[in-house]
Design a protein around this motif. Structure first.
Motif, PDB file in Angstrom:
ATOM      1  N   GLY A 313       0.927  -1.126   0.515  1.00  0.00           N
ATOM      2  CA  GLY A 313      -0.048  -0.027   0.011  1.00  0.00           C
ATOM      3  C   GLY A 313       0.837   1.169  -0.006  1.00  0.00           C
ATOM      4  N   SER A 314      -0.049   2.347   0.586  1.00  0.00           N
ATOM      5  CA  SER A 314       0.755   3.887   0.359  1.00  0.00           C
ATOM      6  C   SER A 314       0.650   4.441  -0.994  1.00  0.00           C
ATOM      7  N   ALA A 315       1.006   6.033  -0.917  1.00  0.00           N
ATOM      8  CA  ALA A 315       1.538   6.327  -1.720  1.00  0.00           C
ATOM      9  C   ALA A 315       3.233   6.691  -2.312  1.00  0.00           C
ATOM     10  N   ILE A 316       3.288   6.918  -0.634  1.00  0.00           N
ATOM     11  CA  ILE A 316       4.741   6.438  -0.228  1.00  0.00           C
ATOM     12  C   ILE A 316       5.191   6.162   0.389  1.00  0.00           C
ATOM     13  N   THR A 317       6.263   4.723   0.594  1.00  0.00           N
ATOM     14  CA  THR A 317       6.136   4.193   1.415  1.00  0.00           C
ATOM     15  C   THR A 317       7.809   4.478   1.811  1.00  0.00           C
ATOM     16  N   TRP A 318       8.470   4.729   2.839  1.00  0.00           N
ATOM     17  CA  TRP A 318       9.574   5.163   3.603  1.00  0.00           C
ATOM     18  C   TRP A 318       9.680   4.930   4.309  1.00  0.00           C
ATOM     19  N   LYS A 319      10.892   3.628   4.384  1.00  0.00           N
ATOM     20  CA  LYS A 319      10.556   2.726   5.248  1.00  0.00           C
ATOM     21  C   LYS A 319      11.820   1.885   5.977  1.00  0.00           C
ATOM     22  N   TYR A 320      12.642   2.080   6.972  1.00  0.00           N
ATOM     23  CA  TYR A 320      14.472   0.472   6.473  1.00  0.00           C
ATOM     24  C   TYR A 320      14.278   0.446   7.793  1.00  0.00           C
ATOM     25  N   PRO A 321      12.958  -1.127   8.366  1.00  0.00           N
ATOM     26  CA  PRO A 321      13.419  -1.652   9.304  1.00  0.00           C
ATOM     27  C   PRO A 321      14.972  -2.626   9.192  1.00  0.00           C
ATOM     28  N   SER A 322      15.539  -1.824  10.368  1.00  0.00           N
ATOM     29  CA  SER A 322      17.083  -2.044  11.030  1.00  0.00           C
ATOM     30  C   SER A 322      17.278  -2.934  12.107  1.00  0.00           C
ATOM     31  N   VAL A 323      18.633  -3.156  12.773  1.00  0.00           N
ATOM     32  CA  VAL A 323      18.843  -4.132  13.458  1.00  0.00           C
ATOM     33  C   VAL A 323      20.327  -3.663  14.155  1.00  0.00           C
ATOM     34  N   ILE A 324      20.311  -2.679  14.747  1.00  0.00           N
ATOM     35  CA  ILE A 324      21.908  -3.060  15.808  1.00  0.00           C
ATOM     36  C   ILE A 324      22.310  -4.419  16.445  1.00  0.00           C
TER      37      ILE A 324
END
Lengths: 486, 254
Positions: A313-324
C-alpha cells in the motif's frame, strides 16, 4: 476483446477493498501543530509530567530539522503540518468493562476488516489464536487476550496504558533504539504520538500466541502517529504481526510511526508487517504517505531480531527496518516484498549495523514494480571495528511488469573490520510474455498467471510469514497487481 | 476434432502460413514434417493463440467451435494442449502448484468443483510414473534447472495431468537422447485413445519409430505439400526434403 476490457476495468475499480470509511463519533484536536497541541495530546492522555517533557523536547528538536527531500528516490510536495489533525479518537467511555460497551459502529469496522475483537470466536475457531490490539486513528480501542497473557507475565497493551501502568519500562526503553533526534519523522512522532502497542515478554517466556496490532486510519485530515515498543527479555520469544488499512480519500494522509524492538540475551523477536495503506487512485491522487522508522537492537549475546514486510500500500513508502547487532553472536534478518503499481513510490530497505563479534545478518529484498511506479531498495550494511567475523548476505531482486516503471537499488556497504564477509547479489528481471503465454496455454488466465509468477518470485519472503498472514499476503499481492498486465 | 481451412497467418507482417489445410479426427495421430522455416512452429503457435501471430485468412474449427476467436486460456480449457519446443521456466512456482492451478482453472471453466487434494496427489503419482519423472522434479519449480530431457518429460507429464483432447507436440524430440526419446514416446503412446488426437511436429523420422502416426504430412513454404501414410516418413528420411522441393519445383513448372 470488449468484455475482456470490462473485466479488467472491474478489477481495477475493485482494487482497494478497504477504501470505505466508518461514521464513528470522534473527539478531535484542532488542525495544526504547536506546543499547545503537544500539550493538548498529553493532557488528553492524562500523561505524567515526564512524558510531556519528553514530547516537548522532541517537538523543539523537530523544529530545528528539515523535511528530508534530498536523498530518497521519492518525490512529494512539502507537507503542510498546519493542515493536519494530530489527534482524533473515537468517543467512548473511559473504562470499558466489556466489548458490549464499544461503539457498535467501531465493532462493525473491525468486523468488516476481518479482525475479531471477540476472544471467544478466536478460541473456538480453527485458526490459531492471535491476540489483537486494535488502533483506530489516534487511540487503541481494544486489546484482546490481555488476561490470558498476563498469567505468563506478558504485558500486551496499548502504549498509552503502558505509560500509565508500566512507566518504569517505558522510561527505560522508549527512545533507546530510536532517539527522538534520529530523523525528522521520528522526532515528529516523538512529539505527537498518540497510541500504539506495548509488549513485554519476561525472562524465559515463549509467548504462546501471535501478538498483533491492527492500525486503521479513519478520520479525514488526520495523521496517524503511533509508537510500538517490544521487549524480549532474556530467553524470551515473541512473534508480532502488524496490519494496516485506510479509507480511500482524495487527499494524502500522513502516517509517521516509530517501532522499537529490544532483544536481551538469547531473546528473539520476529516482526511481520503486511502494509496495506490506501495507495491512491490510478492517477496518483490521494494515498498515505508512509514515513516510518523501525529499528531493533540485539542488545546482548545470542539474541535475534527478524523483520518480514510485505509492502503493497501507500502512495509513498519510506521505511528501513533495521537491526543493531550489538550482542555477540546476534542475528539480524530482513525479508521484504515491496510492490508498487500505478503512481506509487517506495524507497525501502534496511540497515544492519554489526557491532558485536560473530554477528550475522541476512537481507532478502524483492521489489516488484508495475504501472508508472518507482521502487527502490536502499540498504546499509555496516561492520564496525572490532565486530570480528561478521557475516552478511544480501540479495536484492527487482521484477518489472511493463516498461513504464522503475526499479532501483542503492546498496551501501561500510566495512571497518577485515574479518568481515559481506556478499551482495542483485538481479533485475521482467515478467516475460513467454511465461504468461505458457500459463495461458495451461488454462491459466493472465491475471492469475501474473499472481502465480509474482508469488513464486516472492516465495522466499512469504515463507517467513506466519500461515494466516502468508495467505492474506498472497491475496494482497494479486490484488495490488490487478490490471497491471494489459 | 480439428479442421483447418485455408489458414493464412504470419508475424510482423511476414506471411508464414500460406493456405494451410488439415483435418484431424478423434483418435488420430498426424505427423507434420518439414524443413526448417516451413512454418511448423508458427502453426503450433497460431493454434495455441500466441498473440504476436496474426491470422489474415482462413478458419480453424476445434470440436465444432471457432478456435480463432478464443483466448489462449480458453483454447487450453477446451482441451488444446501444446507441448512447447522450449518449455518456459517459472522460478519459485512448484510444478505441483502450477498444475493444481491449471487443473482448477480448467475445472472452473467446466463449472466443476476444485479438485480434491487427495485425488490430485493420486493423479500426480499415477501420471508421474507414465513419463518416469522423479518425485523430486514434480516438487521443484516449473522447469527451473531442468535438463533438456527433463523439460520435455515434464511437458508430457503436464499433458497427462491436464487430459487434453488435442495434443500438439512441437518438436518434442529435439534435444533428446535415445533413452529420453523412448520414455517421452512411451508416455505419449499410453495417452493415445479414441477420444484424443495428436499433431506431432518433427524434423526427423526417428520419433515416428516410437509414435506410429496414422498420417504423415510434409510441410513446405507454409502449407502441406504431400500427405501419406506412415511410410512417407521413411521415404522422406531416405530421400531428404530436397526430394519434395524438387518435385514441387517440377510441379509448378508444368
Amino acid at each position: 476483446m470488449a468484455d475482456k476490457n470490462e473485466i479488467l476495468e472491474e478489477h481495477i475499480s475493485s482494487e482497494y477493498k478497504y477504501g470505505w470509511s466508518s461514521d464513528i463519533k470522534m473527539d478531535s484536536a484542532p488542525k495544526g501543530l504547536s506546543e499547545d497541541i503537544v500539550r493538548f495530546i498529553s493532557k488528553k492522555k492524562n500523561e505524567p509530567a515526564w512524558m510531556l517533557e519528553w514530547r516537548l523536547k522532541a517537538y523543539r528538536h523537530w523544529l530545528t530539522m528539515k523535511e528530508p527531500h534530498d536523498w530518497a528516490h521519492l518525490e512529494y510536495p512539502k507537507i503542510n503540518y498546519q493542515d493536519i489533525i494530530f489527534y482524533a479518537a473515537p468517543k467512548q467511555k473511559k473504562e470499558l468493562a466489556s466489548l458490549d460497551e464499544v461503539d457498535p459502529e467501531l465493532l462493525k469496522t473491525f468486523e468488516k476488516l476481518g479482525i475479531s475483537l471477540e476472544e471467544q470466536k478466536r478460541l473456538s475457531g480453527v485458526q490459531s489464536t492471535i491476540a489483537v490490539d486494535a488502533v483506530i486513528d489516534s487511540v487503541s480501542v481494544k486489546t484482546t487476550f490481555k488476561e490470558t497473557l498476563s498469567e505468563k507475565g506478558i504485558i500486551f497493551c496499548s502504549f498509552s496504558e503502558a505509560v500509565q501502568e508500566h512507566s518504569e519500562l517505558i522510561k527505560k526503553y522508549m527512545g533507546s533504539v530510536v532517539p527522538y533526534t534520529d530523523n525528522y519523522f521520528a522526532a515528529l512522532n516523538s512529539a505527537v504520538f498518540t497510541d500504539g502497542s506495548f509488549c513485554y515478554i519476561p525472562k524465559g517466556v515463549r509467548c504462546p500466541m501471535e501478538l498483533s496490532t491492527y492500525f486503521r486510519i479513519n478520520t479525514a485530515g488526520t495523521g496517524q502517529f503511533e509508537r510500538t515498543l517490544i521487549i524480549a527479555d532474556e530467553g524470551a520469544y515473541v512473534s508480532y504481526l502488524e496490519g494496516c488499512t485506510a479509507p480511500q480519500r482524495d487527499e494524502n494522509q500522513l502516517h509517521a510511526a516509530v517501532v522499537e524492538i529490544v532483544a536481551h540475551k538469547n531473546g528473539e523477536v520476529k516482526y511481520s508487517t503486511v502494509q496495506n495503506w490506501y495507495p491512491g487512485d490510478k492517477e496518483g491522487k490521494g494515498g498515505i504517505y508512509n514515513f516510518v522508522t523501525k529499528r531493533g537492537i540485539c542488545l546482548e549475546a545470542n539474541s535475534k531480531i527478524s523483520w518480514t514486510q510485505v509492502e503493497t500500500g501507500s502512495a509513498i513508502t519510506w521505511k528501513y527496518p533495521s537491526v543493531i547487532l550489538k550482542g555477540d553472536n546476534s542475528i539480524g534478518e530482513f525479508y521484504s516484498v515491496a510492490v508498487t503499481n500505478n503512481h506509487q513510490q517506495a524507497d525501502t530497505g534496511t540497515k544492519m549495523i554489526h557491532i558485536g563479534k560473530n554477528t550475522r545478518s541476512t537481507i532478502v529484498s524483492k521489489g516488484i514494480s508495475a504501472g508508472v511506479s518507482n521502487n527502490s531498495y536502499r540498504g546499509l550494511v555496516r561492520v564496525s571495528k572490532g565486530a570480528t567475523n561478521a557475516r552478511n548476505h544480501s540479495q536484492c531482486d527487482s521484477l518489472l511488469i511493463g516498461s513504464t516503471c522503475g526499479a532501483h537499488t542503492f546498496p551501501y556497504i561500510e566495512i571497518k573490520d577485515k574479518s568481515a564477509i559481506v556478499e551482495h547479489e542483485a538481479t533485475t528481471s521482467k515478467i516475460g510474455e513467454d511465461q504468461i503465454f505458457y500459463c495461458n496455454q495451461r488454462g491459466i488466465e493472465t491475471e492469475k498467471a501474473v499472481s502465480l509468477i509474482v508469488n513464486g518470485y516472492c516465495k522466499e519472503v512469504l515463507n517467513q510469514l506466519p500461515m494466516e498472514f502468508a495467505v492474506e499476503a498472497q491475496k494482497l499481492l494479486a490484488v495490488s497487481l490487478e490490471g497491471s498486465v494489459g | 476434432m480439428l479442421t483447418i481451412k485455408n489458414l493464412h497467418a504470419g508475424i510482423s507482417e511476414k506471411e508464414i502460413l500460406k493456405g494451410f489445410n488439415l483435418e484431424v479426427k478423434a483418435g488420430e495421430v498426424h505427423a507434420i514434417m518439414g524443413p526448417n522455416g516451413s512454418g511448423k512452429s508458427t502453426l503450433s503457435n497460431v493454434l495455441a493463440g500466441k498473440k504476436e501471430y496474426e491470422v489474415t485468412a482462413g478458419e480453424v474449427k476445434f470440436k465444432g467451435k471457432d478456435l480463432l476467436v478464443m483466448s489462449p486460456e480458453d483454447r487450453a480449457r477446451e482441451g488444446l494442449f501444446l507441448a512447447f519446443q522450449y518449455p518456459i521456466e517459472i522460478p519459485g512456482v512448484s510444478n505441483i502448484n502450477f498444475l493444481k492451478t491449471a487443473i482448477n482453472e480448467i475445472r472452473a471453466y467446466k463449472k466443476m468443483q476444485p479438485i480434491d487434494a487427495k485425488d490430485f496427489l493420486k493423479l500426480v503419482k499415477e501420471k508421474q510414473a507414465l513419463v518416469e519423472l522423479q518425485v523430486t522434479l514434480a516438487n521443484r519449480s516449473v522447469n527451473e534447472g531442468f535438463s533438456g530431457g527433463e523439460k520435455k518429460r515434464n511437458e508430457i507429464f503436464q499433458m497427462a495431468m491436464l487430459e487434453p483432447t488435442l495434443c500438439i507436440l512441437d518438436e518434442t524430440d529435439s534435444g533428446l537422447d535415445i533413452d529420453a526419446l523412448r520414455i517421452v514416446a512411451n508416455g505419449v503412446n499410453k495417452l493415445r485413445s479414441k477420444n484424443r488426437s495428436f499433431v506431432v511436429i518433427t524434423h526427423y523420422q526417428r520419433l515416428l519409430d516410437y509414435i506410429i502416426p496414422d498420417f504423415v504430412h510434409v510441410m513446405y513454404d507454409g502449407r502441406i505439400v504431400k500427405s501419406g501414410a506412415k511410410e512417407l516418413a521413411l521415404e522422406l528420411e531416405k530421400k531428404g526434403y530436397d526430394w519434395v522441393k524438387e518435385k514441387l519445383a517440377v510441379g509448378s513448372g508444368q
